[in-house]
Scaffold this motif. Structure first.
Motif, PDB file in Angstrom:
ATOM      1  N   ASP A  98     -12.028   8.434  -1.336  1.00 19.29           N
ATOM      2  CA  ASP A  98     -12.007   9.510  -2.322  1.00 19.29           C
ATOM      3  C   ASP A  98     -10.638  10.174  -2.440  1.00 19.29           C
ATOM      4  N   GLU A  99      -9.835  10.081  -1.365  1.00 17.33           N
ATOM      5  CA  GLU A  99      -8.525  10.721  -1.392  1.00 17.33           C
ATOM      6  C   GLU A  99      -7.559  10.051  -2.361  1.00 17.33           C
ATOM      7  N   ILE A 100      -7.795   8.781  -2.689  1.00 18.09           N
ATOM      8  CA  ILE A 100      -6.922   8.097  -3.650  1.00 18.09           C
ATOM      9  C   ILE A 100      -7.680   7.733  -4.922  1.00 18.09           C
ATOM     10  N   SER A 101      -8.927   8.149  -5.013  1.00 13.94           N
ATOM     11  CA  SER A 101      -9.731   7.827  -6.190  1.00 13.94           C
ATOM     12  C   SER A 101      -9.597   8.915  -7.252  1.00 13.94           C
ATOM     13  N   LEU A 102      -9.938   8.555  -8.475  1.00 19.37           N
ATOM     14  CA  LEU A 102     -10.020   9.523  -9.562  1.00 19.37           C
ATOM     15  C   LEU A 102     -11.488   9.931  -9.695  1.00 19.37           C
TER      16      LEU A 102
ATOM     17  N   PRO B 140      -6.083  13.173 -16.041  1.00 24.68           N
ATOM     18  CA  PRO B 140      -5.559  12.619 -14.780  1.00 24.68           C
ATOM     19  C   PRO B 140      -5.474  11.097 -14.781  1.00 24.68           C
ATOM     20  N   ARG B 141      -6.315  10.430 -15.568  1.00 23.09           N
ATOM     21  CA  ARG B 141      -6.267   8.973 -15.635  1.00 23.09           C
ATOM     22  C   ARG B 141      -5.042   8.492 -16.405  1.00 23.09           C
ATOM     23  N   LEU B 142      -4.684   9.201 -17.456  1.00 26.37           N
ATOM     24  CA  LEU B 142      -3.459   8.873 -18.183  1.00 26.37           C
ATOM     25  C   LEU B 142      -2.238   9.188 -17.322  1.00 26.37           C
ATOM     26  N   GLN B 143      -2.302  10.281 -16.591  1.00 22.36           N
ATOM     27  CA  GLN B 143      -1.188  10.628 -15.700  1.00 22.36           C
ATOM     28  C   GLN B 143      -0.999   9.572 -14.626  1.00 22.36           C
ATOM     29  N   ARG B 144      -2.096   9.056 -14.090  1.00 23.50           N
ATOM     30  CA  ARG B 144      -2.010   8.022 -13.049  1.00 23.50           C
ATOM     31  C   ARG B 144      -1.370   6.749 -13.596  1.00 23.50           C
ATOM     32  N   LEU B 145      -1.664   6.419 -14.861  1.00 24.09           N
ATOM     33  CA  LEU B 145      -1.072   5.226 -15.471  1.00 24.09           C
ATOM     34  C   LEU B 145       0.447   5.331 -15.549  1.00 24.09           C
ATOM     35  N   TYR B 146       0.941   6.539 -15.794  1.00 24.74           N
ATOM     36  CA  TYR B 146       2.385   6.718 -15.891  1.00 24.74           C
ATOM     37  C   TYR B 146       3.035   7.017 -14.545  1.00 24.74           C
ATOM     38  N   MET B 147       2.235   7.308 -13.525  1.00 24.67           N
ATOM     39  CA  MET B 147       2.785   7.481 -12.185  1.00 24.67           C
ATOM     40  C   MET B 147       3.195   6.148 -11.586  1.00 24.67           C
TER      41      MET B 147
ATOM     42  N   GLY C 133       2.744  10.337  -6.963  1.00 20.22           N
ATOM     43  CA  GLY C 133       3.917  10.726  -7.738  1.00 20.22           C
ATOM     44  C   GLY C 133       5.155  10.945  -6.906  1.00 20.22           C
ATOM     45  N   PHE C 134       5.255  10.313  -5.713  1.00 15.50           N
ATOM     46  CA  PHE C 134       6.446  10.448  -4.891  1.00 15.50           C
ATOM     47  C   PHE C 134       7.422   9.333  -5.225  1.00 15.50           C
TER      48      PHE C 134
ATOM     49  N   LEU D 266       0.820  -1.209   0.000  1.00 13.46           N
ATOM     50  CA  LEU D 266       0.000   0.000   0.000  1.00 13.46           C
ATOM     51  C   LEU D 266       0.857   1.263   0.000  1.00 13.46           C
ATOM     52  N   THR D 267       1.992   1.208   0.697  1.00 14.24           N
ATOM     53  CA  THR D 267       2.888   2.357   0.734  1.00 14.24           C
ATOM     54  C   THR D 267       3.376   2.712  -0.660  1.00 14.24           C
ATOM     55  N   HIS D 268       3.793   1.690  -1.416  1.00 16.82           N
ATOM     56  CA  HIS D 268       4.275   1.942  -2.768  1.00 16.82           C
ATOM     57  C   HIS D 268       3.126   2.323  -3.698  1.00 16.82           C
ATOM     58  N   MET D 269       1.937   1.774  -3.460  1.00 19.35           N
ATOM     59  CA  MET D 269       0.776   2.163  -4.256  1.00 19.35           C
ATOM     60  C   MET D 269       0.475   3.646  -4.048  1.00 19.35           C
ATOM     61  N   LEU D 270       0.544   4.099  -2.788  1.00 21.38           N
ATOM     62  CA  LEU D 270       0.303   5.510  -2.497  1.00 21.38           C
ATOM     63  C   LEU D 270       1.393   6.380  -3.113  1.00 21.38           C
ATOM     64  N   GLY D 271       2.633   5.889  -3.080  1.00 23.18           N
ATOM     65  CA  GLY D 271       3.728   6.626  -3.690  1.00 23.18           C
ATOM     66  C   GLY D 271       3.507   6.820  -5.177  1.00 23.18           C
ATOM     67  N   ASP D 272       3.031   5.766  -5.842  1.00 21.74           N
ATOM     68  CA  ASP D 272       2.725   5.862  -7.268  1.00 21.74           C
ATOM     69  C   ASP D 272       1.573   6.830  -7.518  1.00 21.74           C
ATOM     70  N   ALA D 273       0.523   6.721  -6.693  1.00 14.60           N
ATOM     71  CA  ALA D 273      -0.673   7.539  -6.894  1.00 14.60           C
ATOM     72  C   ALA D 273      -0.386   9.023  -6.722  1.00 14.60           C
TER      73      ALA D 273
END
Length: 345
Positions: free
Chosen positions: A217-221, A288-295, A110-111, A101-108
């Motif tokens: 909602d904080e991690i949703s698109l 934002p959905r395309l950006q999330r894919l590349y994050m 962009g950290f 989950l930590t790495h998932m949040l990092g991806d979401a």
């Protein structure tokens, strides 16, 4: 005599016993960790583009053999959250839920991985120094605050002594089940009450669906809701956003309000009634959905798979990149097509 050094069953010839034994374990593990009755088949013909059942995947790997770079995909543990058998008794350990989950949040958000790894310690506490590693931009700082809060939930035990779920992982699982099986809002609230009574003292479940949605909602698109004409003539948007009737057919935007005479007499005349639209369009912004894919490091690799890892065979159509339309587009716009990250819609 064949003295090649082999790391796993996939290095053996298809007819060897070692290959078949390893393949059996692989297929069993893959479907145990799958969320569906099919998985993306990793044979040399399907190259994970087509999904098949357990029996079909086994047959394909026996007949066609594994795809190119199978070992890289295999050892990266992309089967799911369970461990991966490599052969010769070697096992990749199951990842900790909090780490995932930590790495998932990092991806979401962009950290970078180094920031994410430094953000939490063994006690599940968030390192406040992460604020100092970001710029002073207000938008970035708000993201950092949100990231810190979610990171706390991702490393917080659901209840004292619980190692299976963190607070965030359990909330996400429970909310996913609600949406998958159509639970009503009231039933979800009642289940939360029951779980809070059943779990040991110190549990960290939210009190209601409202609080659950605030976390999710904080991690949703998000999507944008736009009222529409009941006859699909127009959208109540931009300069028409405040209109009450359709400018083309004259139909009302709102549902008719029906109230019993007893309630009407007791209701204050000065109170403004809440209006409900008859029809609503939900717009899902693409950018934002395309950006999330590349994050995400994993989905970013999948986005350029067609250029880097696709098996290119003349006369074989396994991806839109094999079509004449795609090839013609590339020939017309060579500068655009030279960058594999550019998306064609």
């Amino acid at each position: 005599m064949d003295n090649r050094k082999r790391k796993s069953w996939a290095d053996y010839d298809i007819g060897r016993v070692e290959y078949k034994d390893g393949l059996t374990k692989f297929v069993k593990l893959a479907f145990e960790s799958a969320c569906d009755v099919t998985i993306a088949c990793p044979c040399s013909k399907c190259v994970r583009y087509h999904r098949h059942s357990e029996e079909e995947v086994y047959d394909h790997l026996v007949i066609n053999g594994p795809m190119r770079d199978f070992e890289k995909w295999y050892t990266n543990n992309e089967l799911g959250s369970t461990s991966t058998l490599l052969g010769d008794g070697q096992v990749l350990q199951e990842k900790n839920v909090a780490d995932d989950l930590t790495h998932m949040l990092g991806d979401a958000f962009g950290f970078h991985d180094e920031i994410v790894n430094d953000a939490s310690n063994l006690d599940g506490q968030v390192d406040s120094d992460i604020d100092n590693q970001q710029t002073n931009d207000e938008h970035m700082n708000s993201n950092v605050d949100m990231f810190n809060k979610l990171l706390q939930d991702a490393t917080m035990q659901l209840h004292p002594g619980c190692s299976e779920y963190s607070r965030l992982s359990f909330i996400l699982h429970l909310y996913h089940i609600k949406n998958s099986f159509g639970w009503s809002d009231n039933s979800f609230n009642e289940i939360l009450k029951l779980l809070k009574r059943a779990l040991p003292e110190g549990e960290k479940l939210p009190e209601s669906l409202y609080e659950t949605r605030k976390i999710v909602d904080e991690i949703s698109l998000s999507c944008e809701k736009i009222d529409a004409c009941p006859n699909d003539c127009m959208l109540f948007w931009k300069d028409k956003a405040t209109d009450d009737t359709c400018s083309l057919c004259g139909e009302s935007r709102w549902k008719p309000f029906v109230e019993s005479s007893s309630k009407a007499s007791s209701r204050s005349k000065t109170k403004k009634e809440k209006k409900f639209p008859i029809k609503v369009l939900r717009y899902f912004p693409l950018t934002p959905r395309l950006q999330r894919l590349y994050m995400s490091s994993k989905t970013a690799e999948e986005m350029i798979w067609h250029d880097k890892d696709r098996k290119k065979e003349e006369g074989v159509l396994r991806h839109p990149a094999d079509t004449e339309a795609w090839k013609k587009f590339d020939s017309i716009y060579p500068e655009y097509s030279s960058e594999p990250r550019n998306v064609r819609l």
